[in-house]
Design a protein around this motif. Structure first.
Motif, PDB file in Angstrom:
ATOM      1  N   THR A  17     -14.973   1.712  14.449  1.00 27.01           N
ATOM      2  CA  THR A  17     -14.715   1.878  13.016  1.00 27.01           C
ATOM      3  C   THR A  17     -13.227   2.101  12.766  1.00 27.01           C
ATOM      4  N   ARG A  18     -12.596   2.930  13.572  1.00 26.58           N
ATOM      5  CA  ARG A  18     -11.170   3.214  13.372  1.00 26.58           C
ATOM      6  C   ARG A  18     -10.314   1.979  13.645  1.00 26.58           C
ATOM      7  N   VAL A  19     -10.700   1.190  14.640  1.00 29.37           N
ATOM      8  CA  VAL A  19      -9.944  -0.034  14.922  1.00 29.37           C
ATOM      9  C   VAL A  19     -10.020  -0.987  13.733  1.00 29.37           C
ATOM     10  N   LEU A  20     -11.219  -1.155  13.180  1.00 35.02           N
ATOM     11  CA  LEU A  20     -11.378  -2.046  12.028  1.00 35.02           C
ATOM     12  C   LEU A  20     -10.594  -1.524  10.820  1.00 35.02           C
ATOM     13  N   LEU A  21     -10.597  -0.206  10.635  1.00 34.54           N
ATOM     14  CA  LEU A  21      -9.819   0.380   9.536  1.00 34.54           C
ATOM     15  C   LEU A  21      -8.317   0.171   9.761  1.00 34.54           C
ATOM     16  N   ALA A  22      -7.885   0.309  11.014  1.00 36.42           N
ATOM     17  CA  ALA A  22      -6.471   0.113  11.320  1.00 36.42           C
ATOM     18  C   ALA A  22      -6.041  -1.316  11.026  1.00 36.42           C
ATOM     19  N   ILE A  23      -6.908  -2.273  11.339  1.00 39.04           N
ATOM     20  CA  ILE A  23      -6.583  -3.688  11.109  1.00 39.04           C
ATOM     21  C   ILE A  23      -6.527  -3.987   9.618  1.00 39.04           C
ATOM     22  N   THR A  24      -7.562  -3.579   8.883  1.00 39.42           N
ATOM     23  CA  THR A  24      -7.619  -3.895   7.451  1.00 39.42           C
ATOM     24  C   THR A  24      -6.647  -3.043   6.635  1.00 39.42           C
ATOM     25  N   GLY A  25      -6.147  -1.948   7.213  1.00 36.46           N
ATOM     26  CA  GLY A  25      -5.247  -1.068   6.481  1.00 36.46           C
ATOM     27  C   GLY A  25      -3.775  -1.328   6.723  1.00 36.46           C
ATOM     28  N   ARG A  26      -3.453  -2.452   7.344  1.00 38.50           N
ATOM     29  CA  ARG A  26      -2.051  -2.732   7.681  1.00 38.50           C
ATOM     30  C   ARG A  26      -1.225  -3.234   6.507  1.00 38.50           C
ATOM     31  N   SER A  27      -1.867  -3.627   5.437  1.00 40.80           N
ATOM     32  CA  SER A  27      -1.133  -4.169   4.301  1.00 40.80           C
ATOM     33  C   SER A  27      -0.115  -3.153   3.770  1.00 40.80           C
ATOM     34  N   THR A  28       1.059  -3.657   3.417  1.00 40.58           N
ATOM     35  CA  THR A  28       2.080  -2.770   2.870  1.00 40.58           C
ATOM     36  C   THR A  28       1.721  -2.280   1.470  1.00 40.58           C
ATOM     37  N   GLY A  29       0.657  -2.858   0.884  1.00 45.43           N
ATOM     38  CA  GLY A  29       0.223  -2.425  -0.442  1.00 45.43           C
ATOM     39  C   GLY A  29      -0.512  -1.107  -0.429  1.00 45.43           C
ATOM     40  N   GLY A  30      -0.755  -0.572   0.762  1.00 46.36           N
ATOM     41  CA  GLY A  30      -1.404   0.724   0.851  1.00 46.36           C
ATOM     42  C   GLY A  30      -2.880   0.701   0.511  1.00 46.36           C
ATOM     43  N   PRO A  31      -3.710  -0.157   1.150  1.00 45.60           N
ATOM     44  CA  PRO A  31      -5.148  -0.152   0.857  1.00 45.60           C
ATOM     45  C   PRO A  31      -5.789   1.147   1.323  1.00 45.60           C
ATOM     46  N   LYS A  32      -6.954   1.437   0.789  1.00 44.97           N
ATOM     47  CA  LYS A  32      -7.594   2.720   1.106  1.00 44.97           C
ATOM     48  C   LYS A  32      -7.952   2.822   2.581  1.00 44.97           C
ATOM     49  N   GLU A  33      -8.159   1.665   3.255  1.00 48.23           N
ATOM     50  CA  GLU A  33      -8.491   1.704   4.682  1.00 48.23           C
ATOM     51  C   GLU A  33      -7.393   2.392   5.493  1.00 48.23           C
ATOM     52  N   ARG A  34      -6.152   2.286   5.020  1.00 48.33           N
ATOM     53  CA  ARG A  34      -5.032   2.953   5.701  1.00 48.33           C
ATOM     54  C   ARG A  34      -5.241   4.460   5.712  1.00 48.33           C
ATOM     55  N   TYR A  35      -5.592   5.018   4.567  1.00 46.49           N
ATOM     56  CA  TYR A  35      -5.792   6.459   4.482  1.00 46.49           C
ATOM     57  C   TYR A  35      -7.071   6.884   5.227  1.00 46.49           C
ATOM     58  N   GLN A  36      -8.083   6.032   5.198  1.00 46.08           N
ATOM     59  CA  GLN A  36      -9.308   6.351   5.937  1.00 46.08           C
ATOM     60  C   GLN A  36      -9.043   6.407   7.438  1.00 46.08           C
ATOM     61  N   TYR A  37      -8.244   5.449   7.921  1.00 48.08           N
ATOM     62  CA  TYR A  37      -7.897   5.446   9.342  1.00 48.08           C
ATOM     63  C   TYR A  37      -7.126   6.697   9.726  1.00 48.08           C
ATOM     64  N   LEU A  38      -6.128   7.064   8.936  1.00 48.36           N
ATOM     65  CA  LEU A  38      -5.312   8.229   9.244  1.00 48.36           C
ATOM     66  C   LEU A  38      -6.148   9.514   9.216  1.00 48.36           C
ATOM     67  N   ALA A  39      -7.058   9.602   8.258  1.00 49.92           N
ATOM     68  CA  ALA A  39      -7.903  10.792   8.162  1.00 49.92           C
ATOM     69  C   ALA A  39      -8.828  10.912   9.365  1.00 49.92           C
ATOM     70  N   MET A  40      -9.447   9.809   9.772  1.00 51.60           N
ATOM     71  CA  MET A  40     -10.366   9.849  10.912  1.00 51.60           C
ATOM     72  C   MET A  40      -9.630  10.037  12.230  1.00 51.60           C
ATOM     73  N   THR A  41      -8.368   9.647  12.266  1.00 52.18           N
ATOM     74  CA  THR A  41      -7.569   9.831  13.468  1.00 52.18           C
ATOM     75  C   THR A  41      -7.072  11.260  13.585  1.00 52.18           C
ATOM     76  N   ALA A  42      -6.975  11.954  12.466  1.00 55.04           N
ATOM     77  CA  ALA A  42      -6.447  13.320  12.471  1.00 55.04           C
ATOM     78  C   ALA A  42      -7.346  14.289  13.227  1.00 55.04           C
ATOM     79  N   ASP A  43      -8.647  14.069  13.159  1.00 57.52           N
ATOM     80  CA  ASP A  43      -9.576  15.014  13.797  1.00 57.52           C
ATOM     81  C   ASP A  43     -10.934  14.348  13.961  1.00 57.52           C
ATOM     82  N   LEU A  44     -11.578  14.619  15.094  1.00 55.90           N
ATOM     83  CA  LEU A  44     -12.881  14.023  15.392  1.00 55.90           C
ATOM     84  C   LEU A  44     -13.962  14.501  14.428  1.00 55.90           C
ATOM     85  N   ARG A  45     -13.721  15.625  13.750  1.00 54.23           N
ATOM     86  CA  ARG A  45     -14.722  16.159  12.829  1.00 54.23           C
ATOM     87  C   ARG A  45     -14.792  15.382  11.520  1.00 54.23           C
ATOM     88  N   VAL A  46     -13.833  14.510  11.254  1.00 47.18           N
ATOM     89  CA  VAL A  46     -13.873  13.696  10.046  1.00 47.18           C
ATOM     90  C   VAL A  46     -14.839  12.540  10.284  1.00 47.18           C
TER      91      VAL A  46
END
Length: 290
Positions: free
Chosen positions: A115-144
């Motif tokens: 899931t995080r890999v897919l979010l990282a791929i789809t969140g690469r746009s410089t437009g700041g899609p929500k997948e970018r923030y979802q990836y960062l949040a899930m990467t911050a802690d396993l409890r997310v």
């Protein structure tokens, strides 16, 4: 941005996977053809007529080799599929994740890493899609378990609702602090964005139903039915997941239960930033029947 659902794609094949019986029949016909050709050269050879016997040496060898071929074909395809993101598991998935600058967190299971890999791929746009923030949040802690970013109107403020693996999905203060730091780190956000991290809204649903037991069921069946419902919802509970009446009634229908009639019949609906928790479960024993 369109995200492809990899689950809907057909399984790729490098080599055709043939049915076991088809392999057996193919090998049998090849053998009989060669036997017939030898009889042309050597007329004294007898007709081959025991191929249907289970004790026939050719039948035994043919079945063994056909099984080996079938397994080998499947293994070749499995090895190839392991090079593809959706089918990769374990170390293979780690290497594919690394190609996208994603590293497995300690204790992280394959499905979450994927899931995080897919979010990282789809969140690469410089437009700041929500997948970018979802990836960062899930990467911050396993409890997310999941994060849902959203805006209110045209405001530059981005709210990020965190659904946690903690009790009832409610993120603890220290978890919110970790996610907040990750999302506000240099390079994590667009210049004009203001990010507010908060726990997902917890919506409590109180359920009620009449219940009938089978004649030989003990009254503790009612408590077990409620426990089964609660444990099932712990698995299914997610941000935005509705608690549908038909679903929770079905989870009360355990062994020993004859019938369940809900008296709270409205489906509990959740917004994308809400997580529904089950509050009270009032089960009224109405009797026994077949």
């Amino acid at each position: 941005m369109t995200t492809i659902d990899l689950n809907t794609l057909p399984k790729p094949q490098v080599i055709q996977e043939i049915d076991y019986e088809a392999i057996v029949e193919r090998q049998k016909q090849t053998f009989l053809g060669k036997w017939a050709a030898k009889r042309v050269l050597y007329p004294d050879l007898p007709m081959y007529s025991v191929e249907d016997l289970l004790t026939d040496p050719f039948t035994i060898d043919n079945e063994a080799e056909s099984t080996r071929e079938m397994i080998l074909r499947a293994e070749i395809n499995d090895v190839f599929r392991a090079t593809l993101l959706y089918f990769a598991r374990g170390g293979n998935l780690d290497h594919l994740a690394a190609q996208n600058d994603v590293v497995r967190l300690p204790g992280e299971l394959d499905d979450r890493l994927l899931t995080r890999v897919l979010l990282a791929i789809t969140g690469r746009s410089t437009g700041g899609p929500k997948e970018r923030y979802q990836y960062l949040a899930m990467t911050a802690d396993l409890r997310v378990e999941w994060a849902e970013p959203y805006r209110i109107g045209r405001s530059p403020v981005i709210y990020v609702a965190i659904f946690s693996t903690e009790v009832d999905g409610v993120a603890s203060p220290d978890l919110l602090t970790k996610v907040r730091a990750a999302l506000n780190a240099a390079g994590a956000q667009l210049v004009n964005d203001t990010i507010i991290v908060q726990a997902a809204v917890r919506k409590v649903a109180n359920l009620a139903a009449d219940i009938w037991l089978l004649p030989d069921a003990d009254e503790a069946t009612v408590a077990r039915a409620e426990a089964n419902l609660r444990s099932a919802w712990e698995i299914e509970q997610k941000l935005g997941r509705d608690l549908v009446t038909a679903w929770w009634v079905s989870r009360l229908m355990i062994s020993g239960v004859h019938k369940v009639t809900p008296t709270s019949t409205a489906d509990e609906t959740a917004q994308p930033t809400e997580a529904i928790s089950i509050g009270t479960v009032a089960l009224t024993l109405k009797g026994r029947a077949y």
